[in-house]
Write a protein that holds these residues in place. Sequence first.
Motif, PDB file in Angstrom:
ATOM      1  N   THR A  31       0.898  -1.195   0.107  1.00 49.87           N
ATOM      2  CA  THR A  31      -0.155  -0.015  -0.014  1.00 49.87           C
ATOM      3  C   THR A  31       0.829   1.374  -0.137  1.00 49.87           C
ATOM      4  N   GLN A  32       2.100   1.279   0.229  1.00 53.22           N
ATOM      5  CA  GLN A  32       2.958   2.249   0.580  1.00 53.22           C
ATOM      6  C   GLN A  32       3.933   2.471  -0.920  1.00 53.22           C
ATOM      7  N   THR A  33       3.727   1.474  -1.479  1.00 54.71           N
ATOM      8  CA  THR A  33       4.680   1.466  -2.872  1.00 54.71           C
ATOM      9  C   THR A  33       4.103   2.852  -3.808  1.00 54.71           C
ATOM     10  N   THR A  34       2.910   3.226  -3.817  1.00 57.30           N
ATOM     11  CA  THR A  34       2.669   4.326  -4.645  1.00 57.30           C
ATOM     12  C   THR A  34       2.239   5.559  -3.617  1.00 57.30           C
ATOM     13  N   GLY A  35       2.579   5.471  -2.665  1.00 53.99           N
ATOM     14  CA  GLY A  35       2.264   6.679  -1.648  1.00 53.99           C
ATOM     15  C   GLY A  35       2.640   8.139  -2.174  1.00 53.99           C
ATOM     16  N   ASN A  36       2.578   9.059  -1.374  1.00 56.68           N
ATOM     17  CA  ASN A  36       2.904  10.536  -1.776  1.00 56.68           C
ATOM     18  C   ASN A  36       4.155  10.857  -1.251  1.00 56.68           C
ATOM     19  N   ILE A  37       4.902  10.184  -0.060  1.00 52.84           N
ATOM     20  CA  ILE A  37       6.139  10.590   0.381  1.00 52.84           C
ATOM     21  C   ILE A  37       7.496   9.541  -0.255  1.00 52.84           C
ATOM     22  N   ILE A  43       2.326  -1.503 -10.115  1.00 51.64           N
ATOM     23  CA  ILE A  43       3.291  -0.764  -9.634  1.00 51.64           C
ATOM     24  C   ILE A  43       3.755   0.291 -10.549  1.00 51.64           C
ATOM     25  N   VAL A  44       4.609  -0.158 -11.642  1.00 49.70           N
ATOM     26  CA  VAL A  44       5.292   0.491 -12.540  1.00 49.70           C
ATOM     27  C   VAL A  44       4.280   1.449 -13.206  1.00 49.70           C
ATOM     28  N   PRO A  45       3.123   0.820 -13.915  1.00 50.29           N
ATOM     29  CA  PRO A  45       2.031   1.721 -14.671  1.00 50.29           C
ATOM     30  C   PRO A  45       1.563   2.880 -13.794  1.00 50.29           C
ATOM     31  N   THR A  46       1.536   2.354 -12.384  1.00 54.72           N
ATOM     32  CA  THR A  46       0.886   3.644 -11.692  1.00 54.72           C
ATOM     33  C   THR A  46       1.706   4.830 -11.450  1.00 54.72           C
ATOM     34  N   LEU A  47       2.947   4.419 -11.299  1.00 60.58           N
ATOM     35  CA  LEU A  47       4.168   5.396 -11.060  1.00 60.58           C
ATOM     36  C   LEU A  47       4.283   6.173 -12.417  1.00 60.58           C
ATOM     37  N   ASP A  48       4.163   5.676 -13.345  1.00 50.37           N
ATOM     38  CA  ASP A  48       4.147   6.242 -14.695  1.00 50.37           C
ATOM     39  C   ASP A  48       3.165   7.023 -15.049  1.00 50.37           C
ATOM     40  N   MET A  77      12.904   6.474  -7.942  1.00 57.29           N
ATOM     41  CA  MET A  77      12.061   5.548  -8.306  1.00 57.29           C
ATOM     42  C   MET A  77      12.566   4.647  -9.560  1.00 57.29           C
ATOM     43  N   ARG A  78      13.379   4.946 -10.259  1.00 58.34           N
ATOM     44  CA  ARG A  78      13.926   4.169 -11.354  1.00 58.34           C
ATOM     45  C   ARG A  78      14.773   3.245 -10.887  1.00 58.34           C
ATOM     46  N   ILE A  82       9.044   0.062  -2.377  1.00 56.00           N
ATOM     47  CA  ILE A  82       9.290  -0.640  -3.379  1.00 56.00           C
ATOM     48  C   ILE A  82      10.593  -1.818  -3.114  1.00 56.00           C
ATOM     49  N   LEU A  83      11.675  -1.168  -2.790  1.00 51.83           N
ATOM     50  CA  LEU A  83      12.767  -1.796  -2.556  1.00 51.83           C
ATOM     51  C   LEU A  83      12.414  -2.995  -1.543  1.00 51.83           C
ATOM     52  N   ALA A  84      11.613  -2.733  -0.517  1.00 51.64           N
ATOM     53  CA  ALA A  84      11.419  -3.986   0.389  1.00 51.64           C
ATOM     54  C   ALA A  84      10.578  -5.048   0.023  1.00 51.64           C
ATOM     55  N   VAL A  85       9.562  -4.690  -0.881  1.00 50.28           N
ATOM     56  CA  VAL A  85       8.647  -5.397  -1.597  1.00 50.28           C
ATOM     57  C   VAL A  85       9.489  -6.403  -2.617  1.00 50.28           C
ATOM     58  N   ALA A  86      10.434  -5.826  -3.392  1.00 53.31           N
ATOM     59  CA  ALA A  86      11.193  -6.515  -4.336  1.00 53.31           C
ATOM     60  C   ALA A  86      12.092  -7.692  -3.552  1.00 53.31           C
TER      61      ALA A  86
END
Length: 1192
Positions: A618-624, A668-673, A686-687, A632-636
């Motif tokens: 839930t935090q991978t696409t947050g605002n901070i 994750i990637v489409p949302t960030l894009d 992010m990259r 993202i690193l932790a999920v990976a």
Amino acid sequence: MRSTFQIIAKAAMAVDEEMEMQGSKEDTDTVEENMGLSCTLDMFREHDQVQQLINSIDKAIATQFTAEKAFEEMKTILDLYQEQPHLLDPHLEGILGQLINIIRSRSQDQEVLSQAFKYLWLVTKVRGYKTIIKKLPHEVKDLLPVLQLLETPEGSSDFYTSYVLLLWLSIIVYMPFNMMGFDATTIETNQQTSKTVVERILLVIKTHLKSAQKSREMAAYLASRFITRPDLRDKYLPEFITYCFEVLDIDAESELHSVFHKLGVLRALGLIFKHGKREEMLPYSKDVLLRLIATKEINSSDTPVRKLSIKLIQRIGLTFLKPKIASWRYQRGSRSLSINIKGASTEDGKAEKMEDEDEEDEEVVAEVEEVIDSLLQGLKDKDTIVRWSAAKGIGRVTGRLPQEFGDEVVGAILELFSTRESDKGWHGGCLALAELARRGLLLPERLSAVAPVLEKALVYDELRGQYSVGSNIRDAACYLCWAFARAYHPDQMTPYVNKLAVGLLIVALFDREIPCRRAGSAAFQEHVGRQGTFPHGIEILTTVDYFAVGNRTNAFLNLSVEVGQYPEYTQPLIDHLVEKKVNHWDSAIRELASKALHNLTALDPEYMSKTILPQLLTQTTGNILVTRHGAILAVAQIVHGLSLVAKKEGKLIQDVIGNDVLSGIRNIVPTLDDRKLYRGMGGEYMRQATSVLIEKCSLSAFPFHGEEILHKWHLLLEDCIVYVDENIRTAALEALPSFWSEYFRPTTEESRKWRDTLIARYTSGLVTEKETQSLGFAAALGCLPHPMITGKFDIVLSALIGATEITPNTASWARTRKEAICSVLRLVDTVGIKTDGKASDLVCKANLMQIYQALVKSLDDYTMDRRGDIGAWVREAALISLQSLTGKVVGVDPSLLTEDVVGEMMSRVCQQAVERIDRTRKVAGTAFAALLYSNPKVPHIPNIEQLEAIFPKDVCDKMNWASESSTFCLFIQLLDLPTYRSRVMLGVTYSAGGISANLSRYTSEALHTYLNARATKKDQLACFMETLLQLFASYQKVDRITLPLIKTIGDLLSSSAVLDVVLEEDNAFTSRLITLLKKECFRSTDYHKIAAVIAVLCELLRTEGASAKACLTQLSLFLGYQYPKVRAVTATSFLTALQDYNDRDIVPEEHLEEITNILEDTEWMDNMEEARKQRNNLCNLIGIAAPQPKKK
């Protein structure tokens, strides 16, 4: 049994200072046998040397140099005992006695006295003034002499003299005689008035209280001992207090030295209240407190002033309260471990009962509240030393308060731990609580309120702009935990054991700062040793020790796994990483936290998959930004760890994490894009994070085959491999091999066509106008997996080899060339080597020489730019590749290597081993040793027997190849071998003519040693000279080579006459050299090159015949050169040559004096026409034709 108790007592002494060892010599010997080796000193072994220095003071002061040398020698000896000063004690009286006798001797010179005072100061500095003052003589006869010395100019100005005399006077004034009647008056010669001894001492005190040196502190100490005497106190103490406050009222800006004066009087007042009797100081306490608060020195801008103000306030506060030990304090047995060991006391956890039953009814004056309030304010001071002083004051004052008031102090301290308070208040609060706990004043009933505060303090970390605060708070919190271990009975700590153990391990394992990790480890160790209730304490203690936690990466990635294997700690460690470290402000901590979660996943995979992974998703696409990046690193990392667990259990990753998590990761990637979060500075994070995510998903074999998301992932990675930031490129390049291997296997016609298009795009991308694009594609081609490179190896290899070549447009692209070489080596590892294989599939006889030629050619890359010799990156990559490739080739088929290739490779490696850059020499030397002693052997190595004799294997194994002093003397011997001579000579001359003084010195020494050893072998000397001239001719106008070469020739000619035999016997060498020098400096504007040429020409003047005349002609041209500096250096060098070689007929003897006068008197830096006129005059006197200007 007795021996066992002695051993335990010995260990206890290291922990508790109050322990005193007692036992027979036999028992002591038994203990010492059980003691291990240590780095501590056992006795004062330099005593005789110190005695000799003291006895030879008369000789030491002969000159200022010898006096300073003797002082430094004494300082060096005594500084060895700075941490074990007690070793001086057996000899202390003798040393002090000798020095005091020198001072007492009135006949000594002032220099002798000054040196003796310096020695005394050194002894005092090491042993401490509190010990030294007890051993100084305090006879009445010393009073006036010491006072008179202090009143001399030397006593008031010299730091060493004044410091020691003030210290000595501090013990003398303790004599049991009435000072008021002692030597009533002394008449001063320059004044009509007279002063008593007391007044003179007070004047000395006041004079030194202003000092900016350490004598100020000793003057304050003297004041406290002198003014508190019973016969002086009533009259002089009020006057001195008034004087002190007059000083404190001075505006700091109005007087330059007022700060030092304030420091002196504040320290003096503090020591007066410390050394004076309470009942005698009590009448002054209230007045001093009020006046001090009125001065507002507690809020001064000077830290030392605030610190001393706090100290004075706490001393005044202690004066208001009777000296006693609080009856209500908590006591855990005895304070001495030795007494506890003997069983002399019991740990009943109850407070001692004082004899006075009425002390709880004692009235506490109102001023104490003012004192405590000031100390509480001091806990929030901006400087640590003030907070620490305030914390100790809180502990001292609270120890004399009734229980009710003491509990109120604890409550006031706990109020500092609120969100409204700054980090300073938190730090001061931790220190104060630790002091209270250490003194038994923090009752067990308060632990329930302290425990939550402590838990927060252990993880306190707050970002403030570009820096963070909290490391000192975490360190102080560990100190508080340490104090708990020593203060409370295990039964009292039982409810808090688990949280305390987890908190300390979190600090020891996951704190960003080394001191905090070590503090956490030390506190944990203290609890395990004294409490013994921490779960698995002994097992963890041997792992998480002081040294192991020093390495942050080791603590995060290795030690955490060893601790996490115990169920009590697994989930708390994981929770802390997720809550505090994944969203940490430091990106390095976020990355380490994610890797630590990967390592901990195997310990509790269900908790990770069911609880942690959905929470992080839930935090991978947050605002901070930092939270998004860390999540993202932790999920990976977690999904990769779960895939390894699933693989062991024979499951698929989707069965472990569930479809919801799988879908979340896919988005994750489409949302960030879509949210345009790949742009700007945050986009770089992010990259990098999503590149790691793609890599780990590929390694985990996520079931995304054939889905649209793969196309988006690939576009993202392609965009990242040509990005400017190196970290982003590296992350993307690490992801590509696993991504291609899992999702893009060329098994169908369509996939093969896609592969062909990809390779064509990447190989064409090597030829571009942007270095980052070429760099990225060169690295990406090296990442191609075996299925994708099969059938296209020849195309990729040709493109990469083309990228290693220097073109006018890519001259500065050294990183691209380096990456291309590294990619070639990676592809060789991927496809393998086979003698009769196909060039399109693997390395074979058809393309092996092409690779070797490219690598050998890369060793000529000496590209320079503002960063320096960036070509060294390429050369080092080529050296490593040659070593690795050759090892692989000889392992498959040594016959693939030809004699020419091996000979050229070895000679060039030797050249790199004697060049300028240490790092490059190390790489080259390592490669040389590996090739020379390869197993299987590398065939066709030229002169291998001689090489093995010069470089034995045991020497190569121990050699520091970066050290020019060790290697150059060996490689220089290769000049005897024709195959290596030219290349080694090129490297040696390049180093000898460099700007590094060390490198030039060792290179020149190696050359001169080589030539001197062959002074009688004319053939070898001729070969040496011939090689030099061939190199000069080959690299004509190549400044990188010719300038060092000319400097080397000049050095050889000026420092050694060995080559003179060759030059005089064969004039052709000299003629060729002069011709080459003329060509090199023709139309040159490089002053350094012309100056080097001039130096060589002047050295050649000692040769006879036409060569000397040619040199004179060329020098005459330089005397009329267009640049003034060239004319001046020519005249100076020519004049020096005439003086050095006056036995040679360089110029006509009858004109020598006139020529010398012209060279000396002419202003060669001035008008060029005048200089040329004098030059022409010189030519006429020398007998050569004057140069004529060219007709336009």
